[in-house]
Design a protein around this motif. Sequence first.
Motif, PDB file in Angstrom:
ATOM      1  N   THR A 133      12.530  14.526  51.490  1.00 54.68           N
ATOM      2  CA  THR A 133      12.904  14.883  52.860  1.00 54.68           C
ATOM      3  C   THR A 133      14.019  13.941  53.274  1.00 54.68           C
ATOM      4  O   THR A 133      13.993  12.763  52.924  1.00 54.68           O
ATOM      5  N   THR A 134      14.993  14.463  53.981  1.00 54.58           N
ATOM      6  CA  THR A 134      16.062  13.625  54.509  1.00 54.58           C
ATOM      7  C   THR A 134      16.065  13.799  56.022  1.00 54.58           C
ATOM      8  O   THR A 134      15.354  14.646  56.560  1.00 54.58           O
ATOM      9  N   PHE A 135      16.847  12.982  56.699  1.00 54.84           N
ATOM     10  CA  PHE A 135      16.873  13.056  58.157  1.00 54.84           C
ATOM     11  C   PHE A 135      17.441  14.393  58.623  1.00 54.84           C
ATOM     12  O   PHE A 135      18.373  14.928  58.029  1.00 54.84           O
ATOM     13  N   PHE A 171      18.906  14.554  61.277  1.00 56.35           N
ATOM     14  CA  PHE A 171      20.093  14.156  62.031  1.00 56.35           C
ATOM     15  C   PHE A 171      21.315  14.199  61.115  1.00 56.35           C
ATOM     16  O   PHE A 171      21.184  14.132  59.894  1.00 56.35           O
ATOM     17  N   LEU A 195      23.180  15.037  70.248  1.00 54.71           N
ATOM     18  CA  LEU A 195      22.259  14.172  70.985  1.00 54.71           C
ATOM     19  C   LEU A 195      23.001  13.525  72.151  1.00 54.71           C
ATOM     20  O   LEU A 195      24.142  13.099  72.008  1.00 54.71           O
ATOM     21  N   LEU A 237      20.823   7.053  68.604  1.00 54.52           N
ATOM     22  CA  LEU A 237      20.436   5.673  68.286  1.00 54.52           C
ATOM     23  C   LEU A 237      21.519   4.988  67.468  1.00 54.52           C
ATOM     24  O   LEU A 237      21.843   3.836  67.701  1.00 54.52           O
ATOM     25  N   SER A 257      21.173  10.858  49.309  1.00 56.92           N
ATOM     26  CA  SER A 257      20.079  10.420  48.443  1.00 56.92           C
ATOM     27  C   SER A 257      20.554  10.188  47.017  1.00 56.92           C
ATOM     28  O   SER A 257      20.099   9.256  46.352  1.00 56.92           O
ATOM     29  N   TYR A 294      22.295   6.957  47.099  1.00 62.14           N
ATOM     30  CA  TYR A 294      21.303   5.880  47.228  1.00 62.14           C
ATOM     31  C   TYR A 294      20.694   5.567  45.862  1.00 62.14           C
ATOM     32  O   TYR A 294      20.572   4.406  45.469  1.00 62.14           O
ATOM     33  N   PHE A 303      14.692  12.195  72.729  1.00 63.41           N
ATOM     34  CA  PHE A 303      16.074  12.549  72.408  1.00 63.41           C
ATOM     35  C   PHE A 303      16.433  13.808  73.180  1.00 63.41           C
ATOM     36  O   PHE A 303      15.936  14.889  72.868  1.00 63.41           O
ATOM     37  N   TYR A 352      10.477  14.046  66.879  1.00 65.04           N
ATOM     38  CA  TYR A 352      11.579  13.082  66.963  1.00 65.04           C
ATOM     39  C   TYR A 352      11.395  12.151  68.158  1.00 65.04           C
ATOM     40  O   TYR A 352      11.042  12.607  69.245  1.00 65.04           O
ATOM     41  N   PRO A 356      13.228   8.355  69.884  1.00 62.78           N
ATOM     42  CA  PRO A 356      14.298   7.364  69.697  1.00 62.78           C
ATOM     43  C   PRO A 356      13.765   5.979  69.312  1.00 62.78           C
ATOM     44  O   PRO A 356      13.900   5.032  70.074  1.00 62.78           O
ATOM     45  N   ASP A 357      13.174   5.878  68.159  1.00 61.78           N
ATOM     46  CA  ASP A 357      12.733   4.581  67.648  1.00 61.78           C
ATOM     47  C   ASP A 357      13.673   4.185  66.518  1.00 61.78           C
ATOM     48  O   ASP A 357      13.830   4.936  65.554  1.00 61.78           O
ATOM     49  N   THR A 358      14.273   3.027  66.626  1.00 61.88           N
ATOM     50  CA  THR A 358      15.143   2.547  65.557  1.00 61.88           C
ATOM     51  C   THR A 358      14.305   2.385  64.292  1.00 61.88           C
ATOM     52  O   THR A 358      13.217   1.834  64.342  1.00 61.88           O
ATOM     53  N   PRO A 359      14.822   2.902  63.160  1.00 60.21           N
ATOM     54  CA  PRO A 359      14.006   2.829  61.946  1.00 60.21           C
ATOM     55  C   PRO A 359      13.664   1.393  61.560  1.00 60.21           C
ATOM     56  O   PRO A 359      14.523   0.523  61.563  1.00 60.21           O
ATOM     57  N   LEU A 395      10.002   5.493  62.448  1.00 63.52           N
ATOM     58  CA  LEU A 395      11.121   6.341  62.047  1.00 63.52           C
ATOM     59  C   LEU A 395      11.475   7.182  63.269  1.00 63.52           C
ATOM     60  O   LEU A 395      10.583   7.561  64.025  1.00 63.52           O
ATOM     61  N   PRO A 396      12.764   7.487  63.453  1.00 59.93           N
ATOM     62  CA  PRO A 396      13.110   8.338  64.595  1.00 59.93           C
ATOM     63  C   PRO A 396      12.657   9.786  64.384  1.00 59.93           C
ATOM     64  O   PRO A 396      12.699  10.594  65.286  1.00 59.93           O
ATOM     65  N   GLN A 397      12.239  10.080  63.176  1.00 64.80           N
ATOM     66  CA  GLN A 397      11.776  11.429  62.841  1.00 64.80           C
ATOM     67  C   GLN A 397      10.522  11.258  61.994  1.00 64.80           C
ATOM     68  O   GLN A 397      10.558  10.534  61.002  1.00 64.80           O
ATOM     69  N   LEU A 413      10.234   6.785  52.800  1.00 62.68           N
ATOM     70  CA  LEU A 413       9.910   8.214  52.814  1.00 62.68           C
ATOM     71  C   LEU A 413      11.154   9.072  52.956  1.00 62.68           C
ATOM     72  O   LEU A 413      11.149  10.254  52.633  1.00 62.68           O
ATOM     73  N   MET A 414      12.241   8.483  53.466  1.00 63.60           N
ATOM     74  CA  MET A 414      13.423   9.275  53.798  1.00 63.60           C
ATOM     75  C   MET A 414      14.597   9.057  52.848  1.00 63.60           C
ATOM     76  O   MET A 414      15.625   9.701  53.001  1.00 63.60           O
ATOM     77  N   THR A 415      14.497   8.156  51.891  1.00 60.24           N
ATOM     78  CA  THR A 415      15.672   7.812  51.090  1.00 60.24           C
ATOM     79  C   THR A 415      15.867   8.741  49.900  1.00 60.24           C
ATOM     80  O   THR A 415      16.954   8.798  49.345  1.00 60.24           O
TER      81      THR A 415
END
Lengths: 818, 358
Positions: A526-528, A530, A552, A556, A574, A577, B161, B214, B216-219, B224-226, B347-349
Amino acid sequence: MRVPYSWLGEMIELPSDPAELVAEFIRTGTEVESVDTVGESFDHVVTAQVVSKEPHPDSDHMWVTKVDVGQFNLGEDGNPEPLQIVCGAQNFNEGDHIVTAMIGAELPGGIKIKKSKLRGVLSCGMNCSARELGLSGDHSGIMILPPDAPVGVPFAQYQGTSETVLDCEITPNRPDCLSMVGMAREVGAIYDRDFHVDYPKIKAEVGRPTADELSVAFDDEGMCDRYVARIVRNVKVCPSPDWMVQRLTALGIRPHNNIVDITNYVMMLTGQPLHAFDLSTFAERDGHRSVVVRAAHEGETFMTLDGTERVLSEGMALITDGERPVALAGVMGGMDSEIEDDTVDVMVESACFNAGRTSHTSRDLSLISDASIRFERQVDETGCVDVANITCALIEELAGGEVAPGYVDLYPAPKAQPELTLRLSRVHAICGADIEADFVERALTRLGCTVSRAGDDTFHVVTPSFRPDLPREIDLIEEILRLWGMDRVEATIPAAKNHIGGLTREQHLTRKIGQILRACGLNETTTFAFAAADDLKKIGMPEEGRGCPVVLMDPLIADQTEMRRSLIPGLLRSVAYNEAHGTANVQLYEIGRLFHGRENASKPKERMSLAGVLSGAMDDITWLQKYRPLRFFDGKGVVEELLAQLRIEKVRFRPAEGEGYAFLQPGRGAEVLSGGTVLGWVGEIHPDAREAMDIDLPVVAFELNFDALLSGARNQEAYHEFSAFPSVEHDLAIVVDEAVTCEDLERRITSAGGKLLAGVRLFDVYRDPVRVGEGKKSMAFALTYRSDDHTLTSEEVEKAHSKLVTKVCKATGGEVRS
Amino acid sequence: MSLIEDLDQLEAKAKELIECAATSDALEQARVALLGRKGEITSVMHMMGKVAPEERPVLGKRANELRRMAETLIADRGGALKRAAMRDLMATEAVDVTLPGARPKIGHQHLINQIIEEMEDVFCGIGYTVEDGPHVETTYYNFTALNAPMDHPSRSARDTFYVVDNAPGTCAHAEAHAHGESDVLLRTQTSGVQVHIMESQKPPIYMIAPGTVYRPDTPDACHLPQFNQVEGLVIDEGITFGDLKGTLDYFVKCMFGPERKTRYRPHFFPFTEPSCEVDVSCGVCHGEGCSFCKHSGWIEILGCGMVDPNVLVNCGIDPERYSGFAFGIGVERVAALRYDLPDLRTLMTGDMRFLNQF
């Protein structure tokens, strides 16, 4: 809300072990974040005595002192030895008893005491002021203890400041619990027990009546529900007594001076925010002063007492003296009307400002105060007068003030508490427990309700004004259940009669698609959701057909300013990365949501997409096998397998050309179609795009419209009988121009083969300028001939094959390679 | 020399020929030499016609015996040679069985989706459907219909957001907003799906709605913002708080193990009344208290409650006839608890090393 245990204990009988109360609080819905012992921070802080005081050789205002800390500092002979401390205070003499923070101490402001040199002279600690110890605002010098104070005992022990404080998290529906009285009432309801509070009373009313000097007006409606003001004259502003300083410190409030401290103290006691103004700063006209509550003008500025210039907007409520603003109503007072050391006359404000407006103001200015937290949760407007009087009584007692007779009370629409009907049967139906009527009556009464029974099933309940969270029957049921005990309710499973659950066809297919791709060796990721504004541009992906971005308002970070319109940029990130972290072999897929904004609509079109990326090789080389680099045909193969497994019909690939596919390497990209529907594309990412994403190795990617996959997927068709007769295989190598595509050839072969041709499989593509010819290629196919109803004779096969060869050669301009 | 003696000699010769054949080729040659069309035994058989009639029975019998004997010997010898050849071949094919096998490369499902599927299976098993809703929501569906007051702090741009509204005032249920806010936002919770489902379906409703939300929390390691939630909603006649407990107890035991206990702590959410938070007994210390559970013995895993009558009314459902419960579970939290993840950002990378673990 920080609740000092001993203070609460003065109001109601408590268990001796705070842990017991904590358990009851948790059981009934008051979360306790921690149980603190205030005074612990006084580690390494001891009482001491100044032994000597010499001027600092290199400073005109510092002193080099020797202080006796008793057993806390021993010399080499094992006997107490004074500490050398450099001190900047001027208010002490040799022989004075003081408080010394030794090396290793950590003071309330976070100051850590270390061994240091001040202008070249060694200093082994700090002689502390009351402010440095967090005891009061007094910073006029170091703290001088009475001459009979012991020397060399821990300061916490001397001061008796050790206090247990429960740090409670109060849910936003319980403004009443943001006060000591409210917490005492809550404890009373939990234990079915009485509580008592002794409020101070005004002893004498002196001088000109408040109403004679002061008038209150509301210029705009909806700003303020009630405003009570009372004047106290001739106050003496000074530090608060120790008991109050200790209580405020335990509550987490920094002491200022007696007047401000009293307003904070009474707020913490009652939950009613208060403000004390220096009356002399209010404009005077003919011996009269006024308080006017009005709406702020757009762009109006105001300096709050934290020294910040605030730019206000319409809809914020201001307290003014009729001319200038003096406070941002419900949030913070003004710098100019603050209580100073020379303040003589004080106006105490005990008001009830509009909850929603306070909340908006606080949010818009990012300014949260103890007052705003309470107002936005709804303050009990019926208590304003009583609380004003308690405050004035304390000012009278602790600051020698003269309380003016009477008060001003502007209360245009007094609130009446409604009578609710509570059905016992409803309590049982919601809770799933037979809670007794007696318990219901007792619990609600303890919470401050007036309860009367009206028949077997019905109660009439008038809720207290300090519980704005109880306007309905269901709210009372919640109170009953939490006090009775959620743990006592028997767990049951609903019958779900007449309801059918389970996954839909689309949900099953979604799972299946993931299973197929994983079987192809791809990892799900999963990716963002955003995206950065330049994500598409960066890799050369056109915006056309992807709608406008969903932007938005307050992102952030700079590369997450909008919502994604393709999964590819995230997946390429990814890949980069992984490359950057030493993983060259990457096979990923994602099933994710895309957001396509629309010019004239508030909400975007959201659709699901499926994308994958493959880079490097399928796996690292092993003793058994070497994996070739993943390129176009590996990506295409995954797509083909997926579509075949989903039984999507009439699948075709055609070159992906034009601006729309600028992100793909020319000649290595294909559009994926099912009949006339474009399902998506598969291809190698353009080297420029890779470079923009910091990827070294080739990447083959695909992106498919998920909804089209779901709607194109077919169920298993009926069983096909195998032929019982043997087949004959013939190879055909045909030399054609480069321009003739494999699809062309296969189609020609299939149509020329007739009924007997059962299979066509390309097994070799061969190019050689000499043997095959420039601009030409040899395509070798294995053809399978078979009949469903008889064994083919060699004559039959030869006839069919030569007919096929002739037709195909003619149609494609090819020649059979001998 | 009599014919009988010839036959005796031939027998000896045949035996030697067959037994000396070291390969299947040699054996075949022997067979041809003896039994082939011009083979010696075949020739003897052909000679029978020329033998005197009185000798014929004896000689014929003897010749036939000889032929059968040769055939049997050849078959036996053939079998022995075949077995020997197979033994030799197998000897050459023996491998070090500890060498790594040729493993097919199979992909892994993302940890979060594994957990979501697991939860879907738990609830499908007790008759729930799985529902979905939009991620870009209006304030009405994310807050107002869920009984969140207009000035509720969670509506602030610090906690939500907001997105630029391309057509202000045109969405269904447009509302007034503070500076920096609009009618359109990224959903902060999956609870809005409750409203969509109640608007479009009649009770009984038994559903869960997994999905991304979602904020607005800085990772950082814990934010996580999501992230993902699984929303649950039941609306039916006669639903009680006891039903909520029974359902969530079952869920907790499915997800964390049958030995785990639950604790229901009263709490406050605008869309449920009564509301509570659910703790599960700590799996590390089994409730004794340890650093994993911050010495409480319990770990908070979800929020839930009985659906507030206001929410039912907002969705056109009669609260006097129907009642229900709702819950929301943070999927990342479940993952962090079950697998002791040190940093949610992994989890997001798309890190292959991470994905290959699960």
